[in-house]
Scaffold this motif. Structure first.
Motif, PDB file in Angstrom:
ATOM      1  N   VAL A 199       0.843  -1.196   0.000  1.00  0.00           N
ATOM      2  CA  VAL A 199       0.000   0.000   0.000  1.00  0.00           C
ATOM      3  C   VAL A 199       0.877   1.245   0.000  1.00  0.00           C
ATOM      4  O   VAL A 199       0.656   2.187  -0.763  1.00  0.00           O
ATOM      5  N   GLN A 200       1.891   1.254   0.856  1.00  0.00           N
ATOM      6  CA  GLN A 200       2.824   2.379   0.879  1.00  0.00           C
ATOM      7  C   GLN A 200       3.507   2.560  -0.462  1.00  0.00           C
ATOM      8  O   GLN A 200       3.626   3.684  -0.977  1.00  0.00           O
ATOM      9  N   GLU A 201       3.968   1.466  -1.050  1.00  0.00           N
ATOM     10  CA  GLU A 201       4.690   1.537  -2.315  1.00  0.00           C
ATOM     11  C   GLU A 201       3.805   2.085  -3.416  1.00  0.00           C
ATOM     12  O   GLU A 201       4.252   2.883  -4.260  1.00  0.00           O
ATOM     13  N   SER A 202       2.562   1.668  -3.428  1.00  0.00           N
ATOM     14  CA  SER A 202       1.630   2.150  -4.444  1.00  0.00           C
ATOM     15  C   SER A 202       1.345   3.640  -4.277  1.00  0.00           C
ATOM     16  O   SER A 202       1.464   4.421  -5.226  1.00  0.00           O
ATOM     17  N   LEU A 203       0.969   4.046  -3.066  1.00  0.00           N
ATOM     18  CA  LEU A 203       0.617   5.446  -2.833  1.00  0.00           C
ATOM     19  C   LEU A 203       1.819   6.366  -2.987  1.00  0.00           C
ATOM     20  O   LEU A 203       1.690   7.484  -3.504  1.00  0.00           O
ATOM     21  N   ALA A 204       3.001   5.909  -2.570  1.00  0.00           N
ATOM     22  CA  ALA A 204       4.213   6.723  -2.747  1.00  0.00           C
ATOM     23  C   ALA A 204       4.529   6.928  -4.220  1.00  0.00           C
ATOM     24  O   ALA A 204       5.222   7.884  -4.591  1.00  0.00           O
ATOM     25  N   SER A 205       4.010   6.036  -5.073  1.00  0.00           N
ATOM     26  CA  SER A 205       4.194   6.144  -6.524  1.00  0.00           C
ATOM     27  C   SER A 205       3.062   6.914  -7.184  1.00  0.00           C
ATOM     28  O   SER A 205       2.978   6.977  -8.422  1.00  0.00           O
ATOM     29  N   GLY A 206       2.162   7.468  -6.370  1.00  0.00           N
ATOM     30  CA  GLY A 206       1.050   8.225  -6.925  1.00  0.00           C
ATOM     31  C   GLY A 206      -0.029   7.355  -7.528  1.00  0.00           C
ATOM     32  O   GLY A 206      -0.856   7.841  -8.315  1.00  0.00           O
ATOM     33  N   CYS A 207      -0.048   6.082  -7.163  1.00  0.00           N
ATOM     34  CA  CYS A 207      -1.042   5.152  -7.696  1.00  0.00           C
ATOM     35  C   CYS A 207      -2.095   4.884  -6.630  1.00  0.00           C
ATOM     36  O   CYS A 207      -1.813   4.187  -5.649  1.00  0.00           O
ATOM     37  N   PRO A 208      -3.293   5.456  -6.761  1.00  0.00           N
ATOM     38  CA  PRO A 208      -4.322   5.239  -5.740  1.00  0.00           C
ATOM     39  C   PRO A 208      -4.678   3.767  -5.631  1.00  0.00           C
ATOM     40  O   PRO A 208      -4.641   3.034  -6.616  1.00  0.00           O
ATOM     41  N   MET A 209      -5.006   3.333  -4.433  1.00  0.00           N
ATOM     42  CA  MET A 209      -5.314   1.920  -4.209  1.00  0.00           C
ATOM     43  C   MET A 209      -6.762   1.741  -3.783  1.00  0.00           C
ATOM     44  O   MET A 209      -7.300   2.535  -3.015  1.00  0.00           O
ATOM     45  N   ILE A 210      -7.355   0.663  -4.282  1.00  0.00           N
ATOM     46  CA  ILE A 210      -8.679   0.230  -3.847  1.00  0.00           C
ATOM     47  C   ILE A 210      -8.490  -1.105  -3.137  1.00  0.00           C
ATOM     48  O   ILE A 210      -7.975  -2.053  -3.720  1.00  0.00           O
ATOM     49  N   SER A 211      -8.884  -1.145  -1.877  1.00  0.00           N
ATOM     50  CA  SER A 211      -8.575  -2.296  -1.037  1.00  0.00           C
ATOM     51  C   SER A 211      -9.770  -2.667  -0.179  1.00  0.00           C
ATOM     52  O   SER A 211     -10.574  -1.808   0.208  1.00  0.00           O
ATOM     53  N   PHE A 212      -9.881  -3.947   0.142  1.00  0.00           N
ATOM     54  CA  PHE A 212     -10.802  -4.360   1.187  1.00  0.00           C
ATOM     55  C   PHE A 212     -10.352  -3.728   2.493  1.00  0.00           C
ATOM     56  O   PHE A 212      -9.150  -3.612   2.767  1.00  0.00           O
ATOM     57  N   ASP A 213     -11.312  -3.340   3.316  1.00  0.00           N
ATOM     58  CA  ASP A 213     -10.994  -2.765   4.624  1.00  0.00           C
ATOM     59  C   ASP A 213     -10.795  -3.911   5.610  1.00  0.00           C
ATOM     60  O   ASP A 213     -11.725  -4.358   6.275  1.00  0.00           O
ATOM     61  N   ILE A 214      -9.565  -4.386   5.681  1.00  0.00           N
ATOM     62  CA  ILE A 214      -9.235  -5.584   6.465  1.00  0.00           C
ATOM     63  C   ILE A 214      -8.343  -5.219   7.636  1.00  0.00           C
ATOM     64  O   ILE A 214      -7.784  -4.130   7.712  1.00  0.00           O
ATOM     65  N   ARG A 215      -8.219  -6.144   8.563  1.00  0.00           N
ATOM     66  CA  ARG A 215      -7.223  -6.039   9.615  1.00  0.00           C
ATOM     67  C   ARG A 215      -5.946  -6.691   9.113  1.00  0.00           C
ATOM     68  O   ARG A 215      -5.986  -7.839   8.737  1.00  0.00           O
ATOM     69  N   TYR A 216      -4.820  -6.018   9.090  1.00  0.00           N
ATOM     70  CA  TYR A 216      -4.578  -4.634   9.467  1.00  0.00           C
ATOM     71  C   TYR A 216      -3.790  -3.968   8.348  1.00  0.00           C
ATOM     72  O   TYR A 216      -3.199  -4.655   7.521  1.00  0.00           O
ATOM     73  N   GLY A 217      -3.711  -2.662   8.322  1.00  0.00           N
ATOM     74  CA  GLY A 217      -2.830  -1.984   7.402  1.00  0.00           C
ATOM     75  C   GLY A 217      -3.474  -1.002   6.457  1.00  0.00           C
ATOM     76  O   GLY A 217      -3.189   0.205   6.527  1.00  0.00           O
ATOM     77  N   PRO A 218      -4.331  -1.454   5.533  1.00  0.00           N
ATOM     78  CA  PRO A 218      -4.854  -0.530   4.526  1.00  0.00           C
ATOM     79  C   PRO A 218      -5.501   0.728   5.089  1.00  0.00           C
ATOM     80  O   PRO A 218      -5.262   1.832   4.597  1.00  0.00           O
ATOM     81  N   SER A 219      -6.298   0.601   6.153  1.00  0.00           N
ATOM     82  CA  SER A 219      -6.992   1.773   6.698  1.00  0.00           C
ATOM     83  C   SER A 219      -6.041   2.740   7.389  1.00  0.00           C
ATOM     84  O   SER A 219      -6.417   3.888   7.656  1.00  0.00           O
ATOM     85  N   ALA A 220      -4.821   2.308   7.681  1.00  0.00           N
ATOM     86  CA  ALA A 220      -3.836   3.208   8.271  1.00  0.00           C
ATOM     87  C   ALA A 220      -3.209   4.120   7.225  1.00  0.00           C
ATOM     88  O   ALA A 220      -2.597   5.136   7.573  1.00  0.00           O
ATOM     89  N   MET A 221      -3.342   3.757   5.957  1.00  0.00           N
ATOM     90  CA  MET A 221      -2.711   4.526   4.885  1.00  0.00           C
ATOM     91  C   MET A 221      -3.696   5.067   3.858  1.00  0.00           C
ATOM     92  O   MET A 221      -3.513   6.156   3.325  1.00  0.00           O
ATOM     93  N   ILE A 222      -4.757   4.304   3.567  1.00  0.00           N
ATOM     94  CA  ILE A 222      -5.739   4.740   2.580  1.00  0.00           C
ATOM     95  C   ILE A 222      -6.786   5.602   3.273  1.00  0.00           C
ATOM     96  O   ILE A 222      -7.449   5.165   4.211  1.00  0.00           O
ATOM     97  N   GLU A 223      -6.914   6.839   2.815  1.00  0.00           N
ATOM     98  CA  GLU A 223      -7.946   7.743   3.316  1.00  0.00           C
ATOM     99  C   GLU A 223      -9.080   7.724   2.308  1.00  0.00           C
ATOM    100  O   GLU A 223      -8.935   8.207   1.179  1.00  0.00           O
ATOM    101  N   ASN A 224     -10.190   7.160   2.716  1.00  0.00           N
ATOM    102  CA  ASN A 224     -11.289   6.843   1.809  1.00  0.00           C
ATOM    103  C   ASN A 224     -11.749   8.062   1.011  1.00  0.00           C
ATOM    104  O   ASN A 224     -12.163   9.070   1.585  1.00  0.00           O
ATOM    105  N   GLY A 225     -11.652   7.963  -0.316  1.00  0.00           N
ATOM    106  CA  GLY A 225     -12.079   9.045  -1.185  1.00  0.00           C
ATOM    107  C   GLY A 225     -11.048  10.135  -1.373  1.00  0.00           C
ATOM    108  O   GLY A 225     -11.275  11.089  -2.128  1.00  0.00           O
ATOM    109  N   TYR A 226      -9.895  10.000  -0.693  1.00  0.00           N
ATOM    110  CA  TYR A 226      -8.838  11.006  -0.805  1.00  0.00           C
ATOM    111  C   TYR A 226      -7.659  10.489  -1.622  1.00  0.00           C
ATOM    112  O   TYR A 226      -7.226  11.137  -2.582  1.00  0.00           O
ATOM    113  N   ASN A 227      -7.120   9.351  -1.245  1.00  0.00           N
ATOM    114  CA  ASN A 227      -6.006   8.775  -2.021  1.00  0.00           C
ATOM    115  C   ASN A 227      -6.309   7.351  -2.480  1.00  0.00           C
ATOM    116  O   ASN A 227      -5.423   6.628  -2.913  1.00  0.00           O
ATOM    117  N   GLY A 228      -7.561   6.970  -2.367  1.00  0.00           N
ATOM    118  CA  GLY A 228      -7.998   5.639  -2.768  1.00  0.00           C
ATOM    119  C   GLY A 228      -9.332   5.333  -2.128  1.00  0.00           C
ATOM    120  O   GLY A 228     -10.032   6.247  -1.662  1.00  0.00           O
TER     121      GLY A 228
END
Length: 544
Positions: free
Chosen positions: A200-229
């Motif tokens: 997730v970090q690698e994708s967003l740091a590359s300017g590539c928005p991510m669409i992810s399941f909201d799972i435990r754990y990780g994605p919700s710590a980096m993906i801000e819904n509707g902002y960067n993915g």
């Protein structure tokens, strides 16, 4: 005897080597700190399932001088089950490389990528099936999956059986993930669970928005819904499909998400993460009965109230009278106006198309019929913007006065002299502003209303919706986690991504007095832990 600090980042070593060590020896000179890199849960998404086999040592949190986890959500889950003993530290992974941003026009239109080993927990089979539905709506969409593993043959066979060979490819593992992300329009993650998900970090740091399941754990710590993915319900296939289609088909949206993705990863820089480590080293060995450090926040107000209702001087503050968007804490005022209007709680309200508002609590549609009481629950627990607009319109029609004027009159009457409201939802709009101090006054006023108290004490509720689309929906409080603490009596969150993450809390102190606490933090998860830390800080510093 010289002190030895032992940081253990391998769960198997923790279980088989460290825990069996002589307990007296550990207490004498060994400070032991396990680092948790994965989900600690037996059932990876169910916090009530207990600890997985490699993490049984976490049931003994008090035996460790500290425990390090990678996300606030994992910390919250651990403390909700095993208690908060003040020794869990959140230290995320750092971004160790920031690719040079590329013009959005150089990205391949409709190109999605996924990078992960080809193993069951990564959910590639489901990803392929979901993306085949995306292709039906966007025939130009393509997906490249990079990785290797035992499932490669099966996944290629699945692609062929779906006749997706021209749209979905399984490609070899790549060492140049930043290049692949910099070419794509979006990246996908359908894992069943993660510990942090560096991808997730690698994708967003590359300017590539991510669409992810909201799972435990990780994605919700980096993906801000509707902002960067986008984060989607892991049990809702249509939600995932719709977000992929929406992102790939709306160039303006895709470009905005991409630009935000670049900037959103700055908070994970090595310098920023080093501050987390510095805080850990400075505080991990402190005694638990010492006064905790007051967290760094965007704004803070702590206003105590005596048992007779007398408001006392502010205990702690930061930017106390600085104008700030109230966000969804506005809905507390909306609820007060509605409850003081005299409209019966069993009044049926019909949702019009003009009431529909995007954003949080988006669970109502035009034509739905809901009681005023249920609309208030829907407004204050999952923070439904549509419910707030619906309530405001119907109350205004019922009493024959302008709702916004009533809001501002009420605000002035309770001392909110530096506040102005222009909508009942809290959505961003020029002129809608308050201050931390004014919002604590709003919290105190709301605490005197029995119906609001009842709603605040509720964590989950089933609502009956009438109309053509008759159904029942279950709602959950956005502050559900804080209800694990007996001192939390209710409140309201407010969010305006990416800058404002508020919590307004009504708290009972051990001496029987109360206090209204407003905190504006730097992330959605951090505002919860900030509220907890502030409560501890106040009780340690101001114990009578």
């Amino acid at each position: 005897m010289q002190q030895v600090n032992l940081l253990v980042d391998r769960s198997l070593l923790m279980k088989d080597v460290v825990m069996p060590m002589n307990k007296q020896a550990i207490q004498a000179n060994l400070k032991c700190v396990p680092i948790v890199h994965n989900s600690h849960l037996k059932n990876r998404q169910d916090i009530s399932s207990g600890l997985g086999n490699l993490f049984t040592h976490l049931a003994h949190l008090t035996e460790f001088d500290a425990v390090i986890v990678l996300t606030e959500k994992q910390k919250n889950d651990l403390t909700s089950i095993y208690g908060d003993v003040g020794n869990i530290y959140v230290i995320p992974h750092a971004v160790n490389f920031y690719p040079t941003p590329v013009p959005f026009s150089q990205r391949i239109k409709g190109k999605a990528v996924a990078i992960a080993r080809l193993s069951p927990e990564k959910g590639h089979e489901r990803m392929i099936r979901l993306f085949s539905e995306v292709v039906k709506k966007l025939p130009y969409a393509t997906l490249d999956i990079y990785g290797h593993g035992n499932l490669e043959k099966d996944l290629k066979a699945l692609i062929q059986s779906l006749n997706m060979q021209d749209h979905i490819r399984i490609l070899p593992f790549t060492n140049n993930v930043y290049e692949k992300f910099s070419q794509a329009s979006v990246s996908l993650l359908t894992s069943r669970f993660e510990g942090f998900a560096l991808v997730v970090q690698e994708s967003l740091a590359s300017g590539c928005p991510m669409i992810s399941f909201d799972i435990r754990y990780g994605p919700s710590a980096m993906i801000e819904n509707g902002y960067n993915g986008f984060l989607t319900d892991r049990l809702n296939d249509n939600d995932f499909i719709e977000k992929v289609v929406e992102t790939l088909s709306d160039t303006e949206l895709n470009q905005r998400l991409s630009a935000n993705a670049y900037t959103s990863m700055q908070k994970f820089s090595e310098e920023k993460v080093a501050q987390h480590w510095r805080h850990f080293f400075d505080n991990a060995l402190f005694k638990h009965n010492e006064i905790p450090t007051l967290p760094t926040t965007r704004a803070l107000a702590v206003l105590p109230v005596l048992s007779d209702g007398t408001i006392q001087p502010v205990l702690e503050q930061h930017n106390l009278h600085t104008p700030i968007p109230p966000a969804s804490t506005t809905k507390i005022l909306t609820a007060l106006i509605a409850l003081e209007s005299g409209m019966p709680l069993d009044t049926h309200l019909t949702v019009l198309e003009s009431d529909i508002r995007k954003g949080s609590g988006n669970n109502l549609k035009a034509g739905d019929i809901i009681t005023l009481e249920n609309a208030l629950y829907n407004m204050l627990l999952p923070s439904s913007n549509t419910s707030a607009q619906l309530v405001a319109r119907c109350v205004s029609e019922y009493v024959g006065t302008d709702f916004i004027s009533s809001m501002n009159e009420k605000a002035q009457s309770i001392g909110m002299t530096n506040s102005t409201f222009v909508n009942p939802t809290g959505l961003a709009q020029r002129g809608q502003q308050s201050t931390p101090y004014d919002l604590t006054l709003l919290c105190i006023a709301a605490s005197k209303n029995e119906q609001i108290q009842t709603i605040w004490w509720t964590t989950k509720k089933q609502l009956s919706i009438k109309g053509e689309n008759k159904r029942k929906i279950e709602i959950v409080s956005l502050l559900d986690y804080l209800h694990n603490y007996s001192w939390f009596l209710g409140g309201k969150s407010g969010t305006l991504v990416p800058y404002y993450y508020h919590v307004l809390s009504w708290i009972q102190r051990p001496n029987g007095q109360h206090m209204a606490v407003f905190v504006s933090s730097y992330s959605a998860e951090q505002r919860l832990t900030d509220t907890i830390t502030i409560q501890k800080y106040i009780e340690k510093k101001y114990t009578e």
